[in-house]
Design an enzyme around this catalytic site. Sequence first.
Site, short mmCIF file in Angstrom:
data_model
loop_
_atom_site.label_atom_id
_atom_site.label_comp_id
_atom_site.label_asym_id
_atom_site.label_seq_id
_atom_site.Cartn_x
_atom_site.Cartn_y
_atom_site.Cartn_z
N ARG A 1 0.92 -1.33 0.10
CA ARG A 1 -0.13 -0.09 -0.16
C ARG A 1 1.01 1.30 -0.03
O ARG A 1 0.53 2.41 -0.56
CB ARG A 1 -0.93 0.01 1.31
N ASP B 1 -10.27 1.24 0.92
CA ASP B 1 -9.93 2.62 1.22
C ASP B 1 -11.37 3.49 0.72
O ASP B 1 -12.07 2.77 0.18
CB ASP B 1 -8.64 3.44 0.48
N ARG C 1 -8.97 -6.36 13.44
CA ARG C 1 -8.38 -5.59 14.40
C ARG C 1 -8.97 -4.33 14.45
O ARG C 1 -9.91 -3.77 13.79
CB ARG C 1 -6.93 -4.94 13.63
N ARG D 1 0.50 5.59 16.36
CA ARG D 1 0.72 7.00 15.90
C ARG D 1 -0.18 8.01 16.88
O ARG D 1 -0.99 7.58 17.70
CB ARG D 1 0.38 6.87 14.34
N GLU E 1 -3.45 6.25 18.86
CA GLU E 1 -4.04 5.18 18.41
C GLU E 1 -3.47 3.86 19.17
O GLU E 1 -2.21 3.66 18.81
CB GLU E 1 -4.06 5.07 16.70
N TYR F 1 -10.01 -4.76 2.96
CA TYR F 1 -9.30 -3.71 3.45
C TYR F 1 -9.41 -2.29 2.29
O TYR F 1 -8.51 -1.79 1.94
CB TYR F 1 -7.91 -3.99 3.51
N ARG G 1 9.71 5.25 -3.16
CA ARG G 1 10.42 6.19 -4.20
C ARG G 1 11.90 6.35 -4.07
O ARG G 1 12.29 6.54 -2.78
CB ARG G 1 9.79 7.63 -4.16
P1 FAD Z 1 -18.50 1.77 7.86
O1 FAD Z 1 -17.92 3.27 7.82
O2 FAD Z 1 -17.70 1.00 8.93
O3 FAD Z 1 -19.92 1.74 7.89
C1 FAD Z 1 -20.62 0.59 8.55
C2 FAD Z 1 -21.70 1.34 9.30
O4 FAD Z 1 -22.50 0.00 9.71
C3 FAD Z 1 -21.47 1.70 10.62
O5 FAD Z 1 -21.83 2.98 10.86
C4 FAD Z 1 -21.81 0.74 11.55
O6 FAD Z 1 -22.26 1.37 12.81
C5 FAD Z 1 -23.07 0.08 11.03
N1 FAD Z 1 -23.39 -1.37 11.40
C6 FAD Z 1 -22.50 -2.17 11.51
N2 FAD Z 1 -23.35 -3.54 11.95
C7 FAD Z 1 -24.50 -2.94 11.95
C8 FAD Z 1 -25.82 -3.44 12.53
N3 FAD Z 1 -25.85 -4.65 12.99
N4 FAD Z 1 -26.76 -2.77 12.71
C9 FAD Z 1 -26.85 -1.31 12.16
N5 FAD Z 1 -25.83 -0.84 11.81
C10 FAD Z 1 -24.66 -1.56 11.76
N6 FAD Z 1 -9.63 5.13 3.91
C11 FAD Z 1 -9.06 6.21 3.18
O7 FAD Z 1 -9.34 6.23 1.97
N7 FAD Z 1 -8.09 7.01 3.61
C12 FAD Z 1 -7.72 6.95 4.94
O8 FAD Z 1 -6.75 7.83 5.18
C13 FAD Z 1 -8.18 6.18 5.67
N8 FAD Z 1 -8.04 5.97 7.11
C14 FAD Z 1 -8.63 4.83 7.74
C15 FAD Z 1 -8.17 4.54 9.17
C16 FAD Z 1 -8.79 4.08 10.14
C17 FAD Z 1 -8.31 3.95 11.52
C18 FAD Z 1 -9.84 3.06 9.47
C19 FAD Z 1 -10.60 1.97 10.46
C20 FAD Z 1 -10.00 3.01 8.27
C21 FAD Z 1 -9.57 3.90 7.49
N9 FAD Z 1 -9.93 4.24 6.06
C22 FAD Z 1 -9.32 5.11 5.31
C23 FAD Z 1 -11.11 3.08 5.24
C24 FAD Z 1 -12.24 3.91 5.57
O9 FAD Z 1 -12.79 3.99 6.76
C25 FAD Z 1 -13.38 2.98 4.79
O10 FAD Z 1 -13.14 2.73 3.67
C26 FAD Z 1 -14.81 3.55 4.88
O11 FAD Z 1 -15.04 4.43 5.92
C27 FAD Z 1 -15.67 2.24 5.03
O12 FAD Z 1 -17.11 2.65 4.64
P2 FAD Z 1 -18.06 1.48 4.77
O13 FAD Z 1 -19.20 2.15 4.67
O14 FAD Z 1 -17.89 0.28 4.22
O15 FAD Z 1 -17.89 1.24 6.58
N1 UDP Z 2 3.66 0.61 7.98
C1 UDP Z 2 4.90 0.66 8.72
N2 UDP Z 2 5.62 1.76 9.35
C2 UDP Z 2 4.87 2.95 9.16
C3 UDP Z 2 3.63 2.97 8.36
C4 UDP Z 2 2.89 1.96 7.90
O1 UDP Z 2 5.30 -0.43 8.73
O2 UDP Z 2 5.24 3.69 9.89
C5 UDP Z 2 3.07 -0.46 7.48
C6 UDP Z 2 1.98 -1.32 8.27
O3 UDP Z 2 2.24 -2.55 8.11
C7 UDP Z 2 0.72 -0.93 7.82
C8 UDP Z 2 0.83 -0.67 6.29
O4 UDP Z 2 2.26 -0.28 6.31
O5 UDP Z 2 -0.37 -1.65 8.09
C9 UDP Z 2 0.03 0.30 5.64
O6 UDP Z 2 0.02 1.55 6.08
P1 UDP Z 2 -1.14 2.37 6.15
O7 UDP Z 2 -0.79 3.83 6.53
O8 UDP Z 2 -1.48 2.46 4.84
O9 UDP Z 2 -2.10 1.83 7.19
P2 UDP Z 2 -3.70 2.43 7.39
O10 UDP Z 2 -4.27 3.45 6.53
O11 UDP Z 2 -4.51 1.21 6.89
O12 UDP Z 2 -3.55 2.59 8.60
#
Ligand code: FAD
Ligand code: UDP
Length: 366
Positions: free
Chosen positions: A171, A349, A248, A279, A299, A347, A175
């Site tokens: 991911r 985005d 996780r 982080r 986190e 997984y 560079r």
């Molecule tokens: P969700 O946003 O999880 O929505 C699912 C919803 O369903 C939730 O509101 C939940 O409460 C509801 N639900 C679940 N079960 C039930 C139930 N039984 N009854 C009623 N409601 C229910 N993507 C990026 O592009 N850039 C980023 O920088 C990025 N950072 C991230 C950082 C973290 C810590 C995480 C966890 C994800 C990150 N993502 C990022 C990914 C991004 O969050 C997801 O791609 C996106 O939000 C997923 O949308 P979704 O609708 O699939 O799920």
């Molecule tokens: N990662 C790492 N060191 C860092 C940042 C990321 O080893 O400082 C690795 C780690 O395994 C992580 C993966 O790169 O799960 C992807 O990172 P990303 O920032 O895309 O994770 P997310 O957005 O899912 O938190």
Amino acid sequence: MKYDYLVVGTGLFGSIFAYEAKKRGKNVLIIDKRPHIAGNIYTEKIENINVHTYGAHIFHTSDKTIWEYINQFAEFNNYINSPIAIYKNEIYNLPFNMNTFSKMWNIKTPQEAKNEIAKQIANLNITSPKNLEEQALSLVGKDVYEKLIKGYTEKQWGRNCRDLPAFIIKRLPLRFTYDNNYFNARYQGIPIGGYTSIIEKMLNGIEIRLSTDYFDFIKQNPDIAEKTVFTGSIDEFFNYRFGHLQYRTVNFETEVVDTENYQGNAVVNYTEREVPYTRIIEHKHFEFGTQPKTVISREYSMEWKPGIEPYYPVNDDVNTALFEKYNELAKADTHVIFGGRLGNYKYYDMDKVIEAALKTVAEELH
Ligand code: FAD
Ligand code: UDP
């Protein structure tokens, strides 16, 4: 049947589906078990700063159609993600680029960096990397792996790097230029005013019920809709009949700090094993904030247990095989469409969730 569609989950997937269905004249009810809309992209104001309640979300995509789609609902700023990694007392730029390598090895040119990496992996004999450790070593060598990847990854995933799939590390860009942009995507930014208002706009005029769990709701309202779009966990939907998929989860420790600028960057990764969090996010820097105080979130990554929020699917071999068994049941159920990060156990985005939602819309709502 009262509704054409019952949409479970007000995250990006469910909300796009609901918006597009309503636009095509369908009658939609959307529910969420949380007390607010927007799923994991929910942002809320604290000290007049948009706080990313469920972790830092930076929008990025190379797909112009997706970029234009999301821009209907928000204007994006020009934020470029450039995280810093702290390992003991050393500071490095991410992703792995010439700034990282020059600091690590006191070198200047791309050729010197490539030579150093080649030297470090010469006797490892990795031809086709089978896991995250082999993948990382073959890309960046031993020093970068040990200082910036091993500890962080094992904290993040709670598993040995040899037991994790190689794609996780792919991911990140690698560079041999002096470029700290964490993403290779053509378009990138943060929606001005936060993410929640994107979902508010999508759900405008649609009936929403919050704090409503699907499994309780459907028992009382079995005939509520012709079809269901389910974005919760696929294994929970099938009552865990083949066992639990692993996820996780992240515990966010959010704090207001009475200082204008706490760490000078939105994202600072702590890559050594001994620091318990992965982080620290300083939310104001996503929007170039000048508020007098600041809000930070540490986190802590943890294994998921029933009853807490799942965040990251663990796409290793065991879980992938288990997901496939659930997916067979899902495909056989013609009244329920499974989508999103939890419904598809992917997984994804945000841009990929939008793409997947629009694909479902095209298949379902022609
Ligand atoms: P969700 O946003 O999880 O929505 C699912 C919803 O369903 C939730 O509101 C939940 O409460 C509801 N639900 C679940 N079960 C039930 C139930 N039984 N009854 C009623 N409601 C229910 N993507 C990026 O592009 N850039 C980023 O920088 C990025 N950072 C991230 C950082 C973290 C810590 C995480 C966890 C994800 C990150 N993502 C990022 C990914 C991004 O969050 C997801 O791609 C996106 O939000 C997923 O949308 P979704 O609708 O699939 O799920
Ligand atoms: N990662 C790492 N060191 C860092 C940042 C990321 O080893 O400082 C690795 C780690 O395994 C992580 C993966 O790169 O799960 C992807 O990172 P990303 O920032 O895309 O994770 P997310 O957005 O899912 O938190």
